[in-house]
Design an enzyme around this catalytic site. Structure first.
Site, PDB file in Angstrom:
ATOM      1  N   ASN A   1      33.905   2.976  24.441  1.00 53.40           N
ATOM      2  CA  ASN A   1      33.693   1.651  25.031  1.00 53.40           C
ATOM      3  C   ASN A   1      34.777   0.652  24.662  1.00 53.40           C
ATOM      4  O   ASN A   1      34.738  -0.492  25.127  1.00 53.40           O
ATOM      5  CB  ASN A   1      32.328   1.096  24.609  1.00 53.40           C
ATOM      6  CG  ASN A   1      31.187   1.825  25.280  1.00 53.40           C
ATOM      7  OD1 ASN A   1      31.377   2.493  26.297  1.00 53.40           O
ATOM      8  ND2 ASN A   1      29.996   1.718  24.722  1.00 53.40           N
TER       9      ASN A   1
ATOM     10  N   CYS B   1      26.627  -4.505  21.351  1.00 50.13           N
ATOM     11  CA  CYS B   1      26.039  -3.703  20.271  1.00 50.13           C
ATOM     12  C   CYS B   1      26.250  -2.208  20.429  1.00 50.13           C
ATOM     13  O   CYS B   1      25.525  -1.401  19.827  1.00 50.13           O
ATOM     14  CB  CYS B   1      24.549  -4.012  20.152  1.00 50.13           C
ATOM     15  SG  CYS B   1      24.211  -5.642  19.461  1.00 50.13           S
ATOM     16  N   ASP B   2      27.258  -1.815  21.213  1.00 51.86           N
ATOM     17  CA  ASP B   2      27.551  -0.390  21.359  1.00 51.86           C
ATOM     18  C   ASP B   2      29.059  -0.149  21.332  1.00 51.86           C
ATOM     19  O   ASP B   2      29.631   0.449  22.262  1.00 51.86           O
ATOM     20  CB  ASP B   2      26.955   0.126  22.675  1.00 51.86           C
ATOM     21  CG  ASP B   2      26.792   1.635  22.684  1.00 51.86           C
ATOM     22  OD1 ASP B   2      26.853   2.246  21.603  1.00 51.86           O
ATOM     23  OD2 ASP B   2      26.607   2.205  23.777  1.00 51.86           O
ATOM     24  N   PRO B   3      29.718  -0.586  20.247  1.00 52.09           N
ATOM     25  CA  PRO B   3      31.184  -0.523  20.204  1.00 52.09           C
ATOM     26  C   PRO B   3      31.738   0.808  19.683  1.00 52.09           C
ATOM     27  O   PRO B   3      32.514   0.836  18.738  1.00 52.09           O
ATOM     28  CB  PRO B   3      31.529  -1.673  19.246  1.00 52.09           C
ATOM     29  CG  PRO B   3      30.408  -1.674  18.269  1.00 52.09           C
ATOM     30  CD  PRO B   3      29.181  -1.286  19.059  1.00 52.09           C
ATOM     31  N   HIS B   4      31.322   1.920  20.330  1.00 54.32           N
ATOM     32  CA  HIS B   4      31.917   3.191  19.922  1.00 54.32           C
ATOM     33  C   HIS B   4      33.252   3.391  20.641  1.00 54.32           C
ATOM     34  O   HIS B   4      33.636   2.592  21.517  1.00 54.32           O
ATOM     35  CB  HIS B   4      30.944   4.349  20.184  1.00 54.32           C
ATOM     36  CG  HIS B   4      30.519   4.489  21.612  1.00 54.32           C
ATOM     37  ND1 HIS B   4      31.346   4.980  22.595  1.00 54.32           N
ATOM     38  CD2 HIS B   4      29.345   4.205  22.221  1.00 54.32           C
ATOM     39  CE1 HIS B   4      30.717   5.002  23.743  1.00 54.32           C
ATOM     40  NE2 HIS B   4      29.494   4.529  23.549  1.00 54.32           N
TER      41      HIS B   4
END
Length: 294
Positions: free
Chosen positions: A126, A120-123
């Site tokens: 990453n 849930c942190d696909p910036h």
């Protein structure tokens, strides 16, 4: 505690504005992000879920160095790669940005609709991209930072998968039924618009391109006007839907930003439709087999 206090104070100053759900989510997820044993578990589960893509060379994740890891320290192998938003680097590697975009969509659709366990942190920092080890001219995606995942309740995952299938097909009845199962009630058209970032007329249109193509300036302005007009309803809806959906909305926004940065013509709705249809077919067949055996 300070953030929770501020968030809980908002309704006293601004009537009909309630962001308590933000504090609730932060209180659950922030401690997990600081627990490196939790991150190690997430990484290992991600590796298992995406094993076929990893074995094929489409995806890579770091390997945990167990003797040098603990609850407060996580040691992993170093993984080379360029930021997924670095178009210049993608071109230098002789890779196709459309292939990169399709691979990102495939990975996150697999996590969401098939496995119900989502990064849930696909910036950009990453997600790295590098040359595929086995297929010249193709990309390999490197997934980093496994601290923030969301496990989806199986009933939620099934309903969410079927909702997206209905959204892609423009199935109005299916959209309403599945949105109601996610507690949207009469606000099902609003939830559909929030998920797709598209006007209702596009969602119910005949062309699949309407969900995956680029938004026009007019569409963007229309959505902005909707956000202002229905601010209260949006706030109320976010309090009602299952908590799993909140992080998925954030994840979807990150992925949309990556798509926009890559500026590629691929239709992510097509990728979603293929994977969702395969998941639903397999589940329906499994249920039929179980009923037959009984």
């Amino acid at each position: 505690e300070a953030i929770t206090f501020v968030v809980h104070s908002i309704p006293y100053w601004f009537k009909n504005v309630d962001y308590n759900w933000i504090a609730d989510e932060m209180n659950v997820n922030l401690p997990k992000e600081l627990d490196f044993e939790e991150e190690k578990k997430n990484l290992l589960k991600c590796t298992q879920n995406l094993s076929s893509l990893i074995e094929r060379g489409d995806v890579a994740v770091p390997t945990v160095v167990e003797p040098l890891s603990s609850k407060r320290i996580l040691t992993m192998t170093f993984e080379e790669g360029g930021y997924i938003s670095d178009i210049e680097n993608i071109h230098k590697l002789n890779l196709n940005a459309a292939d990169v975009s399709r691979l990102v969509s495939t990975v996150f659709c697999e996590q969401t609709y098939r496995h119900g366990f989502v990064h849930c942190d696909p910036h950009e920092a990453n997600l790295l991209v590098r040359k595929h080890p086995n297929q010249p001219g193709k990309p390999q995606l490197v997934l980093l930072d496994h601290g923030l995942y969301r496990s989806l309740d199986n009933d939620f995952r099934r309903n969410y998968t079927r909702l997206w299938q209905a959204l892609v097909l423009g199935d109005v009845q299916g959209i309403e039924v599945m949105c109601r199962k996610l507690n949207a009630g009469e606000a099902y058209t609003l939830l559909a618009a929030m998920l797709t970032m598209r006007p209702w007329d596009d969602i119910t249109g005949d062309s699949i391109e309407k969900l995956g193509g680029k938004k026009s300036v007019a569409d963007s302005l229309l959505l902005q006007s909707y956000a202002k007009k229905y601010f209260k309803e949006i706030s109320t809806l976010l309090r009602k839907v299952p908590s799993e959906l909140l992080l998925l909305l954030k994840t979807n926004d990150c992925l949309r930003h990556i798509d926009k940065t890559l500026n590629t013509p691929i239709n992510t709705a097509t990728v979603l439709a293929e994977i969702a249809a395969d998941v639903i077919l397999r589940e329906d067949l499994q249920e039929c087999l179980q009923r037959f055996q009984q």
